[in-house]
Motif scaffolding. Structure first.
Motif, PDB file in Angstrom:
ATOM      1  N   ASN A 513       0.847  -1.193   0.000  1.00  0.00           N
ATOM      2  CA  ASN A 513       0.000   0.000   0.000  1.00  0.00           C
ATOM      3  C   ASN A 513       0.882   1.243   0.000  1.00  0.00           C
ATOM      4  O   ASN A 513       2.026   1.205   0.471  1.00  0.00           O
ATOM      5  N   GLU A 529      -5.142  -1.043  -2.775  1.00  0.00           N
ATOM      6  CA  GLU A 529      -5.886  -2.120  -3.403  1.00  0.00           C
ATOM      7  C   GLU A 529      -5.531  -3.435  -2.714  1.00  0.00           C
ATOM      8  O   GLU A 529      -4.411  -3.622  -2.242  1.00  0.00           O
ATOM      9  N   ASN A 531      -4.269  -6.476  -3.279  1.00  0.00           N
ATOM     10  CA  ASN A 531      -3.547  -7.060  -4.404  1.00  0.00           C
ATOM     11  C   ASN A 531      -3.613  -8.575  -4.440  1.00  0.00           C
ATOM     12  O   ASN A 531      -3.546  -9.179  -5.514  1.00  0.00           O
ATOM     13  N   THR A 534      -6.925  -9.165  -6.210  1.00  0.00           N
ATOM     14  CA  THR A 534      -6.940  -8.822  -7.637  1.00  0.00           C
ATOM     15  C   THR A 534      -5.919  -9.614  -8.426  1.00  0.00           C
ATOM     16  O   THR A 534      -6.016  -9.704  -9.649  1.00  0.00           O
ATOM     17  N   GLU A 539      -0.308  -0.697  -7.638  1.00  0.00           N
ATOM     18  CA  GLU A 539      -1.105   0.347  -6.998  1.00  0.00           C
ATOM     19  C   GLU A 539      -0.961   1.595  -7.856  1.00  0.00           C
ATOM     20  O   GLU A 539       0.161   2.008  -8.187  1.00  0.00           O
TER      21      GLU A 539
END
Length: 925
Positions: A513, A529, A531, A534, A539
């Motif tokens: 982050n 996000e 990660n 996803t 980022e």
């Protein structure tokens, strides 16, 4: 902060020279050797050429060197052979057969180049000396003898200055891109709504089409345009047309998405996989100037793979390297700082309002000198975007679940909101834990999975807010693990779980982050996000103007031991933001499809002095860690990008605005966006010279252009001087900085290290001989706090700042202000700087041709302190700032700043600035 999807575009007339004096010409006409008047049938400038040649010989024979005027030849408008003879066309009158005329011309000592019996009564081209031209003109069968001029590459009203800079005006006659097809991708071609349309460009000769006044009537093929663009693609095609006017041109938009971009790359190449491929259009060369923010930094993405596809089909691909300099980028191994109070010791960072889950896995240490610094100062004066990535697989596919190792079920109640199951695991084993609701009468609505290691510590948590859940992880040690099944926010109900062996490529195991604090330590916000959810190690967000901020790279989790996790970080700023500390002017900034194996990344040089790479051009290299299927490479692939450099800032008819460096009022197109079409246009000439489409592989085209490049600086953004006493190197003076304003105000730009006996008492820098490629040689120090940057001490090692004083002398001449000088002396108290000690300092530098209250610009690059290379001549301009030092013993030392000039690859401009003349000659051979 909202994350938006967007893309960023990385974003002459031939002079006639005359002999210097009329007296010399008068002497020429009365010389006994040339007493006979010249034939009148010498045309197209041949008569003037013969007069100049004769005058030069007469002057050399009768006048001393001191009295001989310098004769300058235009040169560029003549075609010459290796012996310096000029190419002429001998137009016949029919009185003598063409075969007999050829024999007579050869007998006169000339070399036949070509002949055509169908044109008029016949025409013969031959390389001749001045005397041979005169003798041939007197022959009975000759109508006239004319100098063959280079094609006039100023096609239409706007012509790129790159024609001269790349020596395109010196390529052989007829090398004009004929037979070669070139495709361009950018935002749009003819949809901007501006006053100058594509049809206007055709009528002025700046693009091909039926109304082109120069006979280039084959229209640009449009596969797909994009409404509301800036028509940057049309400006790029104007550049290609300037360079290769007979090439067949095509366009497709790179908007609005990566997939459409990739499809249009394949479509321009005419591949069956391209949905918009058209019959009779298959590009031999493709050029683009686009980067999508989310293109992977550590592997090839969707667009890069499309580039490799067309390269495999024989297409030479060129892409802009980027407009983000090293001072807008960061690249470093991940250096973990544990999440303890010690991490923020000595800072003003206030974590009171920061969610602890954002940083529970620790922080990154920006410091490299043995201390801890988890915050990096960033200047964000205007809206900017940061793209931060790390070396884990991008868009990794879910792992395959294999052998069932364990299964179970249970019911969660308010009295028992979680249930634990032991699991025997082996070190290095990769497992997948699947959990879901069970039954229909009392299903658990939202299951969560927590895995505890044998010591009871949380190893991994999975909660994607929907059922089912799958937690995949590596086990760090052998022992009894605990699987804890829970319900989100105390949900209850029936569930099942299963444990499988997992295989396949690694997923994203690290969740980084970005935390932002203002200069006073107040928390501003985070880019955070998930990660691991996803499966994208990125980022990115657009930020508003924030002024000076402190950036903290935090880790939300502790990846499982044994898992292949991130150990390298990169970020690039787009827009106005720049680094305020921990700056490395060799930091890679280029990334994305311009770094694909099949691509040529192109850096930018302005066409005017000082002939160094543009301050904004993005350096390399890039390191690729994963293949197209997300498998980790046994040995990371270090790609030398950019590959080449080419011109920017040339003229177009409409894009973007006029620059003060040229005398006309036509708009000038700057950026690596403009450099890429110059390189691609030259590639078209090379392919034609080699024999046409597919006569050279894409790799052979790359090697040809790289080998052609001029000499250049192999240690960019750096210059140094060594001051010796005999063989002992007593003082090392160095400068490090790019051409940006970050460099101009960097307090660590200059570095001085002393290695002698006693102490160093003074150091004097004289900039009079710096910047030797400029029209007005030299740099000036600008000490103004408004237009410049006053002398400022940077990092000091062993030397107290109180021991250092300065003085500026040798005021710069008008129109300089009272704050601008050519010479700086740094004085050091006796005994304060002894052997092994180092000081850093900075002060603004400006080019001597741009100083003054309204012109304190340029001069920032460290490369300007040493020798440079003149373009298009390709010769070294000697010079360099001088430095002298005095030691406590009275010894005076002197040196000159030097650059490492040669042939080879550099991270800033690849193999250097393309020499089209050399590239074409090599292709013909």
């Amino acid at each position: 902060m909202n994350i938006t999807v967007s893309s960023q575009r990385v974003g002459n007339s031939i002079g006639r020279f005359k002999v210097a004096t009329g007296l010399l010409l008068g002497a020429l006409m009365t010389t006994a050797s040339f007493g006979t008047p010249l034939p009148k049938n010498l045309g197209n400038g041949l008569r003037e050429h013969v007069q100049q040649e004769q005058a030069a010989r007469q002057s050399a024979a009768t006048t001393s060197a001191a009295q001989t005027p310098t004769i300058t030849s235009a040169g560029g408008d003549k075609v010459t052979d290796a012996q310096g003879r000029v190419l002429v066309s001998v137009v016949l009158n029919g009185k003598v057969a063409i075969a007999d005329m050829q024999r007579s011309i050869v007998a006169a000592g000339a070399s036949i180049h070509a002949a055509d019996s169908h044109y008029r009564k016949g025409i013969i081209e031959a390389f001749v000396s001045a005397d041979q031209a005169v003798n041939i003109a007197k022959m009975a069968g000759v109508n006239s003898v004319n100098l063959v001029l280079k094609p006039y590459y100023n096609i239409g009203k706007a012509t790129s200055q790159g024609i001269v800079q790349h020596r395109i005006d010196k390529v052989p006659n007829g090398i004009n891109g004929n037979g070669i097809t070139v495709g361009v991708l950018s935002d749009s071609f003819n949809t901007s709504g501006g006053p100058i349309k594509a049809g206007d460009d055709v009528r002025t000769g700046d693009l091909p089409g039926p109304a082109n006044p120069f006979g280039h009537t084959q229209s640009v093929v449009i596969l797909q345009d994009d409404p509301g663009g800036t028509d940057e693609g049309r400006a790029m095609l104007q550049i290609v047309h300037d360079i290769a006017p007979d090439a067949h041109l095509g366009f497709a938009t790179a908007d609005p998405s990566e997939l459409n971009f990739a499809d249009n790359i394949r479509s321009l190449a005419g591949l069956p996989a391209g949905s918009k491929s058209k019959p009779n259009f298959a590009a031999d060369v493709i050029i683009d100037d686009v980067i999508y923010y989310a293109e992977p930094m550590f592997q090839d993405g969707v667009i890069a793979q499309a580039v490799d596809d067309v390269a495999a089909a024989g297409v030479a691909y060129f892409s802009s390297a980027g407009n983000q300099p090293a001072s807008q980028a960061y690249d470093a191994p991940f250096r973990l700082v544990a999440n303890t109070a010690a991490a923020t010791a000595g800072t003003n960072l206030n974590f009171k309002n920061v969610d602890p889950s954002l940083y529970k896995g620790g922080f990154h240490n920006f410091a490299t000198d043995g201390v801890v610094d988890i915050a990096q100062t960033i200047h964000v004066p205007d809206s900017s975007r940061i793209v931060f990535q790390w070396n884990e697989p991008f868009d990794a596919t879910p792992p395959a679940l294999g052998k069932l190792l364990q299964s179970g079920s249970g019911t969660l109640t308010k009295a028992m909101p979680t249930k634990a199951f032991p699991f025997q695991g082996t070190a290095g084993e990769r497992i997948g834990i699947f959990a879901d609701a069970a039954g229909t009468s009392n299903p658990l609505p939202d299951v969560t999975i927590t895995l505890l290691d044998p010591q009871g510590n949380v190893l991994a948590v999975q909660d994607d807010t929907t059922d089912p859940e799958l937690l995949v992880t590596f086990l760090p040690v052998t022992g009894t693990y605990t699987i804890v099944i829970g319900g989100f926010e105390g949900a209850t109900g029936d569930f099942i779980y299963r444990v499988y062996q997992a295989s396949g490529t690694a997923n994203v195991e690290t969740d980084f982050n970005l935390l932002f604090f203002d200069a006073n330590g107040k928390f501003l916000g985070a880019i955070a996000e998930n990660n691991r959810a996803t499966n994208r190690p990125i980022e990115t967000a657009g930020l508003p103007p924030l002024g000076d901020v402190q950036l903290v790279i935090a880790r939300a989790n502790k990846p499982p031991q044994g898992a292949p996790v991130a150990d390298h970080l990169r970020y690039v700023w787009f827009g106005a933001a720049s680094l305020g500390e921990w700056i490395d002017y060799t930091t890679p900034a280029t990334y994305g499809h311009s770094c694909a194996a099949g691509a040529n990344g192109v850096a930018a040089y302005a066409w005017f002095p000082p002939f160094v790479p543009e301050s904004f051009t993005s350096p390399g290299p890039v390191t690729i860690y994963f293949d197209d299927n997300n498998n980790a490479l046994a040995n990371p692939d270090r790609r030398l990008r950019p590959n080449l450099a080419a011109t920017d800032g040339g003229n177009t008819t409409f894009f973007v605005s006029d620059a003060s460096q040229d005398a006309d009022t036509l708009p000038n197109f700057f950026g690596t966006s403009a450099a890429a079409p110059h390189a691609g246009g030259i590639a078209a000439l090379v392919l034609q010279a080699a024999g046409g489409p597919h006569s050279l592989s894409p790799n052979a085209v790359r090697q040809n252009l790289q080998a052609s490049a001029f000499l250049h600086d192999l240690d960019p953004n750096h210059s140094d001087a060594t001051l010796q006493n005999g063989t002992q190197k007593m003082v090392i003076a160095a400068a490090d900085g790019d051409g940006t304003n970050t460099s101009s105000a960097d307090p660590n730009f200059f570095t001085v290290t002393y290695n002698g006996a006693g102490s160093l008492r003074s150091l004097t820098l004289d900039m009079s001989n710096a910047d030797p490629t400029e029209t007005v040689k030299g740099l000036v120090f600008d000490t103004s706090p408004t237009t410049g940057f006053p002398f400022t001490l940077g990092n000091l090692y062993g030397v107290p700042g109180s021991a250092i004083t300065t003085s500026f002398t040798m005021p710069a001449p008008p129109p300089a202000t009272s704050t601008q000088y050519r010479k700086l002396t740094v004085s050091i108290a006796s005994g304060a700087m002894t052997s092994g000690e180092t000081i850093h300092f900075g002060v603004d530098r400006d080019e001597a041709d741009a100083f003054g209250p309204n012109g304190a610009v340029g001069g920032n690059s460290a490369d300007l302190l040493g020798a440079g290379v003149l373009i298009p001549q390709g010769t070294i301009a000697q010079g360099g700032a001088t430095v002298s030092a005095t030691t406590s013993s009275g010894t005076v030392l002197q040196g000159v700043f030097k650059n490492l000039i040669g042939h080879g690859w550099s991270p800033l401009d690849g193999y250097g600035f393309i020499n089209a003349q050399a590239a074409v000659q090599a292709a013909q051979q």
